[in-house]
Design a protein around this motif. Sequence first.
Motif, PDB file in Angstrom:
ATOM      1  N   SER A  17       6.644  -2.450  -7.664  1.00 14.35           N
ATOM      2  CA  SER A  17       6.124  -1.885  -6.361  1.00 14.35           C
ATOM      3  C   SER A  17       6.984  -0.601  -6.067  1.00 14.35           C
ATOM      4  O   SER A  17       8.063  -0.602  -6.346  1.00 14.35           O
ATOM      5  CB  SER A  17       6.254  -2.711  -5.063  1.00 14.35           C
ATOM      6  OG  SER A  17       5.380  -4.038  -5.407  1.00 14.35           O
ATOM      7  N   TYR A  34      -0.850 -10.712 -12.168  1.00 20.05           N
ATOM      8  CA  TYR A  34      -0.133 -10.747 -10.972  1.00 20.05           C
ATOM      9  C   TYR A  34       1.061  -9.813 -11.010  1.00 20.05           C
ATOM     10  O   TYR A  34       1.891 -10.226 -10.104  1.00 20.05           O
ATOM     11  CB  TYR A  34       0.199 -12.269 -10.848  1.00 20.05           C
ATOM     12  CG  TYR A  34      -0.851 -13.214 -11.064  1.00 20.05           C
ATOM     13  CD1 TYR A  34      -1.874 -13.325  -9.898  1.00 20.05           C
ATOM     14  CD2 TYR A  34      -1.198 -13.953 -12.052  1.00 20.05           C
ATOM     15  CE1 TYR A  34      -2.910 -14.062 -10.027  1.00 20.05           C
ATOM     16  CE2 TYR A  34      -2.321 -14.827 -12.161  1.00 20.05           C
ATOM     17  CZ  TYR A  34      -3.166 -14.689 -11.151  1.00 20.05           C
ATOM     18  OH  TYR A  34      -4.520 -15.611 -11.320  1.00 20.05           O
ATOM     19  N   SER A  36       2.830  -6.520  -9.464  1.00 21.66           N
ATOM     20  CA  SER A  36       2.516  -5.787  -8.257  1.00 21.66           C
ATOM     21  C   SER A  36       3.035  -4.020  -8.370  1.00 21.66           C
ATOM     22  O   SER A  36       4.118  -4.065  -8.914  1.00 21.66           O
ATOM     23  CB  SER A  36       3.742  -6.319  -7.139  1.00 21.66           C
ATOM     24  OG  SER A  36       3.329  -5.579  -6.124  1.00 21.66           O
ATOM     25  N   ARG A  38       2.330  -2.235  -5.990  1.00 20.20           N
ATOM     26  CA  ARG A  38       2.072  -1.819  -4.622  1.00 20.20           C
ATOM     27  C   ARG A  38       2.790  -0.587  -4.190  1.00 20.20           C
ATOM     28  O   ARG A  38       4.030  -0.539  -4.507  1.00 20.20           O
ATOM     29  CB  ARG A  38       2.502  -2.938  -3.481  1.00 20.20           C
ATOM     30  CG  ARG A  38       1.528  -4.264  -3.530  1.00 20.20           C
ATOM     31  CD  ARG A  38       2.035  -5.183  -2.640  1.00 20.20           C
ATOM     32  NE  ARG A  38       1.814  -5.010  -1.386  1.00 20.20           N
ATOM     33  CZ  ARG A  38       0.889  -5.270  -0.638  1.00 20.20           C
ATOM     34  NH1 ARG A  38      -0.075  -6.023  -1.191  1.00 20.20           N
ATOM     35  NH2 ARG A  38       1.009  -4.994   0.685  1.00 20.20           N
ATOM     36  N   ASP A  56      -1.997  -6.327  -8.340  1.00 21.50           N
ATOM     37  CA  ASP A  56      -1.993  -5.756  -7.009  1.00 21.50           C
ATOM     38  C   ASP A  56      -1.879  -4.226  -6.872  1.00 21.50           C
ATOM     39  O   ASP A  56      -0.397  -3.761  -7.189  1.00 21.50           O
ATOM     40  CB  ASP A  56      -0.799  -6.578  -6.035  1.00 21.50           C
ATOM     41  CG  ASP A  56      -1.186  -6.076  -4.637  1.00 21.50           C
ATOM     42  OD1 ASP A  56      -1.978  -4.957  -4.212  1.00 21.50           O
ATOM     43  OD2 ASP A  56      -0.685  -6.594  -3.730  1.00 21.50           O
ATOM     44  N   SER A  58      -2.471  -2.247  -4.358  1.00 15.34           N
ATOM     45  CA  SER A  58      -2.639  -1.754  -3.065  1.00 15.34           C
ATOM     46  C   SER A  58      -1.584  -0.476  -2.644  1.00 15.34           C
ATOM     47  O   SER A  58      -0.314  -0.662  -3.095  1.00 15.34           O
ATOM     48  CB  SER A  58      -2.362  -2.863  -1.938  1.00 15.34           C
ATOM     49  OG  SER A  58      -3.029  -4.047  -2.095  1.00 15.34           O
ATOM     50  N   ILE A  77      -6.463  -6.058  -6.898  1.00 16.86           N
ATOM     51  CA  ILE A  77      -6.625  -5.722  -5.593  1.00 16.86           C
ATOM     52  C   ILE A  77      -6.053  -4.079  -5.674  1.00 16.86           C
ATOM     53  O   ILE A  77      -5.329  -3.641  -6.077  1.00 16.86           O
ATOM     54  CB  ILE A  77      -5.354  -6.447  -4.768  1.00 16.86           C
ATOM     55  CG1 ILE A  77      -5.641  -7.821  -4.852  1.00 16.86           C
ATOM     56  CG2 ILE A  77      -5.503  -5.948  -3.285  1.00 16.86           C
ATOM     57  CD1 ILE A  77      -4.738  -8.853  -4.426  1.00 16.86           C
ATOM     58  N   SER A  96     -13.145  -7.753  -7.586  1.00 21.81           N
ATOM     59  CA  SER A  96     -11.975  -7.025  -7.391  1.00 21.81           C
ATOM     60  C   SER A  96     -12.310  -6.387  -5.953  1.00 21.81           C
ATOM     61  O   SER A  96     -13.189  -6.192  -5.549  1.00 21.81           O
ATOM     62  CB  SER A  96     -11.692  -5.946  -8.292  1.00 21.81           C
ATOM     63  OG  SER A  96     -11.249  -6.444  -9.443  1.00 21.81           O
TER      64      SER A  96
END
Length: 104
Positions: A17, A34, A36, A38, A56, A58, A77, A96
Amino acid sequence: LQGVYVTATSFEKANLSYSILDGAQFESNPVLKYASFRSASLEGTKFGAALLSGADFSRSNMHTAVLAYSEALDPVIFTDANLTGLVILDSVMPNSNFKGATLN
């Protein structure tokens, strides 16, 4: 990690992230399950044959990024991500989440 080249490596559950990975290349089946990403900057980043289950992205910036021959058994995501110019080539990512994403 701008411009880094990663091949056949596992980043399962890694927290990347807020990273700056512009121009990075994740090639030869990297495992990003899994992980991240972000709010990360992934401009021009290439994911080649990546396993992206549950990753992810995001609020990340994936402008002109490439997802080529990638697979995700669990939803990826992309909520509120900037996906302008994103190229998805022959990838499988069922269910998704692209809610609020910019898709130009």
